[in-house]
Design an enzyme around this catalytic site. Structure first.
Site, short mmCIF file in Angstrom:
data_model
loop_
_atom_site.label_atom_id
_atom_site.label_comp_id
_atom_site.label_asym_id
_atom_site.label_seq_id
_atom_site.Cartn_x
_atom_site.Cartn_y
_atom_site.Cartn_z
N GLU A 279 0.81 -1.21 0.00
CA GLU A 279 0.00 0.00 0.00
C GLU A 279 0.85 1.27 0.00
O GLU A 279 0.61 2.20 0.76
CB GLU A 279 -0.97 -0.01 1.18
CG GLU A 279 -1.95 -1.18 1.12
CD GLU A 279 -3.06 -1.13 2.18
OE1 GLU A 279 -2.80 -0.63 3.28
OE2 GLU A 279 -4.16 -1.60 1.87
N ASP A 352 -8.52 -9.17 2.98
CA ASP A 352 -8.36 -8.16 4.02
C ASP A 352 -9.45 -8.16 5.07
O ASP A 352 -10.32 -7.30 5.04
CB ASP A 352 -8.28 -6.77 3.35
CG ASP A 352 -7.78 -5.71 4.33
OD1 ASP A 352 -7.46 -6.06 5.45
OD2 ASP A 352 -7.73 -4.54 3.93
N GLU A 380 -13.01 -2.97 11.57
CA GLU A 380 -12.94 -2.15 10.37
C GLU A 380 -14.02 -2.55 9.36
O GLU A 380 -14.62 -1.69 8.72
CB GLU A 380 -11.55 -2.29 9.72
CG GLU A 380 -11.45 -1.61 8.36
CD GLU A 380 -10.07 -1.72 7.72
OE1 GLU A 380 -9.17 -2.34 8.31
OE2 GLU A 380 -9.91 -1.20 6.61
C1 BDP Z 1 -6.32 -2.47 5.69
C2 BDP Z 1 -6.65 -1.14 6.28
C3 BDP Z 1 -5.48 -0.18 6.27
C4 BDP Z 1 -4.27 -0.87 6.86
C5 BDP Z 1 -3.98 -2.13 6.09
C6 BDP Z 1 -2.87 -2.96 6.70
O1 BDP Z 1 -7.72 -0.59 5.56
O2 BDP Z 1 -5.85 0.94 7.00
O3 BDP Z 1 -3.16 -0.04 6.84
O4 BDP Z 1 -5.10 -2.97 6.11
O5 BDP Z 1 -3.18 -3.96 7.34
O6 BDP Z 1 -7.27 -3.35 6.17
O7 BDP Z 1 -1.70 -2.66 6.51
#
Ligand code: BDP
Length: 688
Positions: A279, A352, A380
């Protein structure tokens, strides 16, 4: 009652075992905490302080380690052989006609865990006359991951600002730091990552390390070790080096020096958690190196001090490859290349933290590398701190999943806890749901997920039901009129969320950014496809779902036989994962004879009906508990059931534009119009 006491309320039980005098012939900061805890409980039960004594004759509760004379006079040395560091024995002893209970361990932290267990038995009315308990944890490292930023916002946190008041540290110490450590110790959690995986390099500055030290000092007597999430670019960002290439000698030296500095400040520092090349975060691949190159460099720096690296496998890029396959494709070639103080931290599912996912195919697949599960306690994707969703069933679903990696019975629990693969490192992690809110977690019932994670990290064989039972009795009431119906709500709750949000294997059709409400129509022109709901649901006039079979992305091939064959075959694939693995025509016949479209309607409807029944049950619980928590939960359940209707209407009305079929007449008709729902914009910031 504001929920601040968590499950440590110590309301007087029906029968009180007399531990007014506790015998202990050793001392240490941790043993002092054990005594302190017994005192808190006795005060609460009897309104008096406990007495302590050094000789066995005096007390009816004897606590201590294998070094204590009192202990070794009643427990043989071979009984300690199997306990490891954290295990303990709780045994009633009859000596010369005098009854007593002994809590013994190899270590003082084991004694503290034993004391918490003993107090749990009392509070849940389970302490019997003849007792012989031997316990030790299934995982060595039982760790929370806080996604807390240094400005005290919490990524995906729904319980207020961060507990850590960085601006006041290290001089001002909030009493909640100790309360936090104590709560963790009470359920066996022994490690914590203080900061967000999207890590600021600043956390490794001298200034912050001293703040971290202040917390570590408070946590230490409770056996809670501190870890930090690190930014891979720290040598460049913080150290001013031209790059952070893991093969660059200067970079290596920077990390070695940093490790030395950290351990000079915090001698028992645990290690690093790393999110790299994920990301948009920096990582070794920025320099043409691999995850192994990056992880090993950090592992080498920490090795002299027994530190470890938890390297995350949460990696995916916008590419033609199915997102669900990417972590496996990236990490499998690296199996066997990691140092022995590296463990790969894998989210439970391949995408996720969705309400339901199949397990990540990486579990069991990396034969030579220790692997650990990462769960998400913070909701989340399950309604934030507004929805009641008891997550033990979700955690168990993953842990009990059979990977078939070493033949039948190769559950994820057994792969990761060292039973099937004797790795030196065993660990289990979860993203915390804890914040500054008075009740810690935003929703009173969200506390149960912190609790459940700790209990399962200690013993993954406990059932969701047992854990709920303990938690309810300690947190609310021991009255069966309350315990049983509330337990039923908890046990049904996660599946209810799946039903009203994403049944049958649907996933990631959340509103862009905040992940709270539905947005199956979501589209950002020019945005990343793998962040768009249509990428996952693929609805069109013929059907719905993601084809991950051999004819599709072939993600099924990443699983061991017979799973890959089962998942590949729509008629054998579990129906609760059908749309995860298959693109299915609207008219497809489900096992119960309904067509897929109808089944989808009934699932959404069932989710809504369940939230209504939760409300109904809860209303009858008023006589059993305090008004404050009763009302808090009541209003949250109201939000939840309104949200469930929102989800159902949004998804059914939207998918209906493709299926062109009627919503079955015995289903509650939509109360919203699709056009109105599309206009809802929640004021909730965030990138995907
Ligand atoms: C996702 C989230 C994000 C996190 C990412 C992670 O939306 O905010 O930074 O995972 O786990 O679920 O690195």
């Amino acid at each position: 009652e504001d929920g601040s006491k968590l499950w440590l309320r110590y309301t007087p039980p029906e029968a009180i075992y007399d531990f007014s005098t506790v015998t202990m012939d050793e001392t240490s900061p941790t043993l002092e905490k054990a005594l302190k805890e017994l005192n808190i409980a006795w005060q609460s039960f009897e309104g008096k302080d406990i007495q302590t004594s050094k000789t066995t004759d005096a007390g009816s509760l004897v606590i201590g380690t294998s070094k204590s004379k009192n202990i070794t006079s009643v427990i043989s040395s071979k009984d300690f052989d199997d306990l490891g560091n954290d295990g303990y024995i709780i045994r009633n002893i009859n000596k010369g006609g005098k009854q007593s209970i002994t809590i013994a361990s190899n270590t003082d932290i084991g004694v503290l865990y034993g004391v918490f267990h003993f107090l749990r038995l009392i509070q849940t009315n389970q302490l019997s006359a003849s007792i012989n308990i031997v316990e030790k944890p299934k995982y060595d490292i039982r760790i929370l991951n806080h996604w807390d930023n240094l400005d005290r916002t919490v990524e995906r946190g729904y319980a207020g600002y961060s507990l850590w008041k960085w601006d006041e540290l290290p001089n001002t110490l909030s009493p909640r730091y100790e309360a936090y450590a104590r709560a963790n110790a009470s359920i066996g959690i022994n490690a914590t990552v203080l900061n967000n995986v999207n890590a600021s390099p600043q956390i490794l500055s001298k200034e912050y390390l001293h703040k971290v030290k202040a917390l570590a000092d408070i946590f230490r007597p409770y056996g809670l070790k501190v870890y930090l999430a690190v930014n891979f670019s720290s040598p460049k960002e913080l150290g001013g080096l031209p790059n952070s290439d893991p093969l660059n000698k200067e970079v290596i030296k920077w990390w070695n020096d940093k490790a030395k500095e950290i351990y000079s400040i915090i001698p028992d520092f645990g290690g690093f958690l790393v999110k790299a090349n994920s990301e948009g975060l920096p990582g070794p691949q920025d320099y043409g190196r691999t995850h192994a190159d990056g992880a090993n460099m950090l592992a080498d720096a920490l090795k002299p001090y027994n530190g470890i690296v938890m390297w995350r496998a949460f990696v995916y890029n916008p590419s033609n490859e199915d997102r669900a396959k990417q972590a496996y494709l990236e990490f499998m070639p690296l199996d066997g290349q990691f140092r022995d103080n590296v463990i790969i931290q894998i989210k439970n599912g391949p995408i996720d933290f969705q309400p339901r996912e199949p397990f990540s195919p990486l579990f069991g697949a990396m034969q030579k590398t220790p692997e650990m599960v990462e769960f998400q306690i913070t909701q989340e994707y399950l309604g934030f701190s507004n929805h009641l969703a008891y997550l033990a069933p979700l955690f168990k679903e993953t842990l009990d999943s059979d990977t078939y990696a070493n033949g039948k019975g190769s559950t994820i629990a057994k792969i990761t806890d060292g039973t099937l693969r004797p790795h030196k490192l065993t660990a289990i992690a979860a993203v915390a749901n804890i914040g500054e809110d008075t009740n810690w977690c935003g929703h009173h019932f969200a506390q149960s997920n912190w609790y459940a994670f700790g209990r399962l990290a200690w013993d993954h064989q406990l059932t969701s039901k047992q854990i709920a039972d303990e938690w309810i009795k300690m947190t609310f009431s021991k009255d069966n009129g309350f315990v049983n119906p509330v337990k039923d709500i908890m046990l049904a709750s996660r599946e209810a969320v799946v039903d009203y949000m994403m049944p049958m294997g649907l996933h990631h059709i959340f509103a862009f950014g905040h992940h709270y409400g539905p947005e199956p129509w979501g589209d950002v022109p020019g945005g990343r496809p793998d962040w768009m709901p249509w990428y996952y649901h693929n609805a069109d006039s013929v059907g719905l779902g993601f084809d991950r079979s051999i004819t599709g992305s072939n993600a099924v091939s990443q699983y061991f036989s017979p799973l890959k064959e089962i998942y590949n075959d729509a008629s054998r694939c579990p129906e609760n994962l059908l749309l995860w693995f298959h693109y299915i025509p609207w008219s497809y016949k489900m096992k119960n004879g309904r067509i897929m479209w109808d089944e989808l309607c009934y699932k959404y409807n069932s989710g809504v009906q369940q939230t209504r029944s939760f409300q109904q049950t809860w209303r009858q619980m008023q006589p059993y508990i305090d008004e404050q928590r009763f009302n808090d939960v009541k209003s949250k359940l109201e939000i939840q059931s309104q949200d469930a209707v929102w989800w159902k209407d949004a998804c059914l009305l939207y998918f209906q534009t493709f299926s062109k079929r009627p919503i079955p007449s015995d289903i509650e008709p939509p109360v919203h119009k699709l056009e109105d729902l599309k206009k809802i914009k929640l004021d909730m910031k965030h990138h995907n």
